[in-house]
Design a protein around this motif. Sequence first.
Motif, short mmCIF file in Angstrom:
data_model
loop_
_atom_site.label_atom_id
_atom_site.label_comp_id
_atom_site.label_asym_id
_atom_site.label_seq_id
_atom_site.Cartn_x
_atom_site.Cartn_y
_atom_site.Cartn_z
N LYS A 54 0.82 -1.21 0.00
CA LYS A 54 0.00 0.00 0.00
C LYS A 54 0.86 1.26 0.00
CE LYS A 54 -4.34 -1.57 2.09
NZ LYS A 54 -5.25 -1.43 3.25
N ALA A 55 1.89 1.28 0.83
CA ALA A 55 2.76 2.46 0.89
C ALA A 55 3.48 2.68 -0.43
CB ALA A 55 3.76 2.32 2.03
N VAL A 56 3.94 1.60 -1.06
CA VAL A 56 4.63 1.71 -2.36
C VAL A 56 3.68 2.28 -3.40
CG1 VAL A 56 5.61 0.37 -4.26
CG2 VAL A 56 6.34 -0.08 -1.90
N ARG A 57 2.46 1.77 -3.45
CA ARG A 57 1.49 2.28 -4.45
C ARG A 57 1.20 3.76 -4.23
NH1 ARG A 57 -1.26 -2.81 -3.17
NH2 ARG A 57 -0.80 -4.32 -4.83
N LEU A 58 1.14 4.18 -2.97
CA LEU A 58 0.91 5.60 -2.69
C LEU A 58 2.07 6.46 -3.17
CD1 LEU A 58 -0.61 5.29 0.91
CD2 LEU A 58 -1.80 6.15 -1.13
N ALA A 59 3.29 6.00 -2.95
CA ALA A 59 4.46 6.76 -3.40
C ALA A 59 4.53 6.81 -4.92
CB ALA A 59 5.73 6.15 -2.82
N LEU A 60 4.24 5.71 -5.58
CA LEU A 60 4.24 5.69 -7.04
C LEU A 60 3.18 6.64 -7.59
CD1 LEU A 60 4.59 1.85 -7.63
CD2 LEU A 60 6.35 3.57 -8.09
N ALA A 61 1.99 6.62 -6.99
CA ALA A 61 0.92 7.51 -7.44
C ALA A 61 1.31 8.97 -7.22
CB ALA A 61 -0.38 7.18 -6.69
N ASP A 62 1.96 9.25 -6.08
CA ASP A 62 2.38 10.62 -5.80
C ASP A 62 3.43 11.08 -6.80
OD1 ASP A 62 2.36 12.98 -4.08
OD2 ASP A 62 4.37 12.36 -3.48
N ALA A 63 4.31 10.16 -7.19
CA ALA A 63 5.34 10.49 -8.19
C ALA A 63 4.79 10.50 -9.61
CB ALA A 63 6.49 9.50 -8.09
N GLN A 64 3.60 9.92 -9.80
CA GLN A 64 2.97 9.78 -11.11
C GLN A 64 3.83 8.95 -12.05
OE1 GLN A 64 1.65 13.60 -12.62
NE2 GLN A 64 0.48 14.07 -10.78
N VAL A 65 4.31 7.81 -11.51
CA VAL A 65 5.06 6.85 -12.32
C VAL A 65 4.49 5.46 -12.07
CG1 VAL A 65 7.19 8.20 -12.32
CG2 VAL A 65 6.85 6.45 -10.57
N GLY A 66 4.67 4.57 -13.02
CA GLY A 66 4.28 3.18 -12.84
C GLY A 66 5.42 2.38 -12.25
N TYR A 67 5.08 1.26 -11.65
CA TYR A 67 6.13 0.43 -11.05
C TYR A 67 7.14 -0.04 -12.09
CZ TYR A 67 8.52 -3.30 -8.61
OH TYR A 67 9.50 -4.11 -8.07
N GLU A 68 6.70 -0.20 -13.32
CA GLU A 68 7.61 -0.67 -14.37
C GLU A 68 8.76 0.31 -14.62
OE1 GLU A 68 4.52 1.92 -16.22
OE2 GLU A 68 4.47 0.22 -14.82
N SER A 69 8.63 1.55 -14.17
CA SER A 69 9.70 2.53 -14.34
C SER A 69 10.82 2.36 -13.32
CB SER A 69 9.14 3.96 -14.22
OG SER A 69 8.16 4.21 -15.19
N ILE A 70 10.53 1.74 -12.18
CA ILE A 70 11.50 1.62 -11.10
C ILE A 70 12.64 0.69 -11.50
CG2 ILE A 70 11.85 0.92 -8.69
CD1 ILE A 70 10.21 3.49 -9.04
N GLN A 71 13.87 1.13 -11.28
CA GLN A 71 15.04 0.37 -11.72
C GLN A 71 15.71 -0.42 -10.60
OE1 GLN A 71 17.35 3.51 -13.48
NE2 GLN A 71 15.94 3.76 -15.20
#
Length: 393
Positions: free
Chosen positions: A30-47
């Motif tokens: 849940k926390a990860v999804r909130l941070a991704l949404a706040d950054a406006q990026v999808g998880y597939e972008s994370i390296q």
Amino acid sequence: MTRKIVVAGVGMIPFMKPGAAEAYPVMGAKAVRLALADAQVGYESIQQAYASYIYGDSTSGQRALYDVGMTGIPVVNVNNNCSSGSTALYLARQAIASGEADIVLAFGFEQMNPGALGVNFHDRPSPLELFDQQCDTLMGQSDVPMALRLFGGGGMEHMKRFGTPLSTFAKIRAKASRHAANNPMAVFKKVVTAEEVMADQVVWPGVMTRLMACPPTCGAAAAVLCSEEYARKHGLDTRVWIAAQSLATDGPESFQSGDMRYVCGYGMSRAAANKVYEAAGIGPEDLDVVELHDCFAHNELLTYEALGLCPEGGAQKFVDDGDNTYGGRYIVNPSGGLLSKGHPIGATGLAQCTELVQQLRGHAQQRQVEGARIALQHNVGIGGACVVTMYRN
């Protein structure tokens, strides 16, 4: 630092008492999804991803993250005691600064049990045995739980050296409750007075009442870091960036000074803060808002001096003058800190990051520090490690 590194997104879930929270994979995801949404990026972008926790089996980070996505990226699990969350943040920043990655996730979670912290493995030396021995040498043997003994001992050292009364620690705890009353993420929102803190259950006569210690807590928090170049290329938020960061471990003074303040991390905190001030070219006098590691009211007081917010021995006056709260010189722990917001250990450093990013964006609502532009984060773990991070807008 050769690359400017921005905090593109942050997220955290409300902290809860043990037994009331969901399981760690649910909280972490849940926390990860909130941070991704706040950054406006999808998880597939994370390296890359760095996962922080201390109460869990190996690869718990992957277990939490796989509920978000399975992209094959490097995932590193981080355990650096109570500074684990900020250590994950430190490693994420390093990966970007080195050029190894452009966008990295740091997240932390903890599913804790009620009661005092203890040792999990009884068939091998404790990593804190040297600290325990030093406590025995300086204060004598005791049945007081380890964490309470360490930080309470540090506070007792300050009381002995500078005449600091127990009521000063009570004022710090009362301040934390007033701040947390405005934080929907905090586990304890009830406002208490210094008199109520002093009248609470005594856990160490003359040294500490129960309210002066932070509670075991469950929760999760996360942050997305990226290079400024990546952020601009992809239209991400570049307002908040890391101006400097330092991770320090114990020096010889922890065991050679004969001073309980150093046994509980005062030296590490001062060393890390000084490195950050030097690297950023910004001193403590320029700070607007601070989130520091108040696992006990005693450690908050010691950390005022370690970070240079007031002179050594000046913490009682600092508190009495209200220079640690709204209307004073600094706003310290507007979130309510560990004392009232809670301390889910692996999440704590990333929750501090979340609070400060919201402050620098001007999104902290009732907690907002007016005109906040420079923020300092302090996260310490006995054993030991201390991370100090400066953010700017």
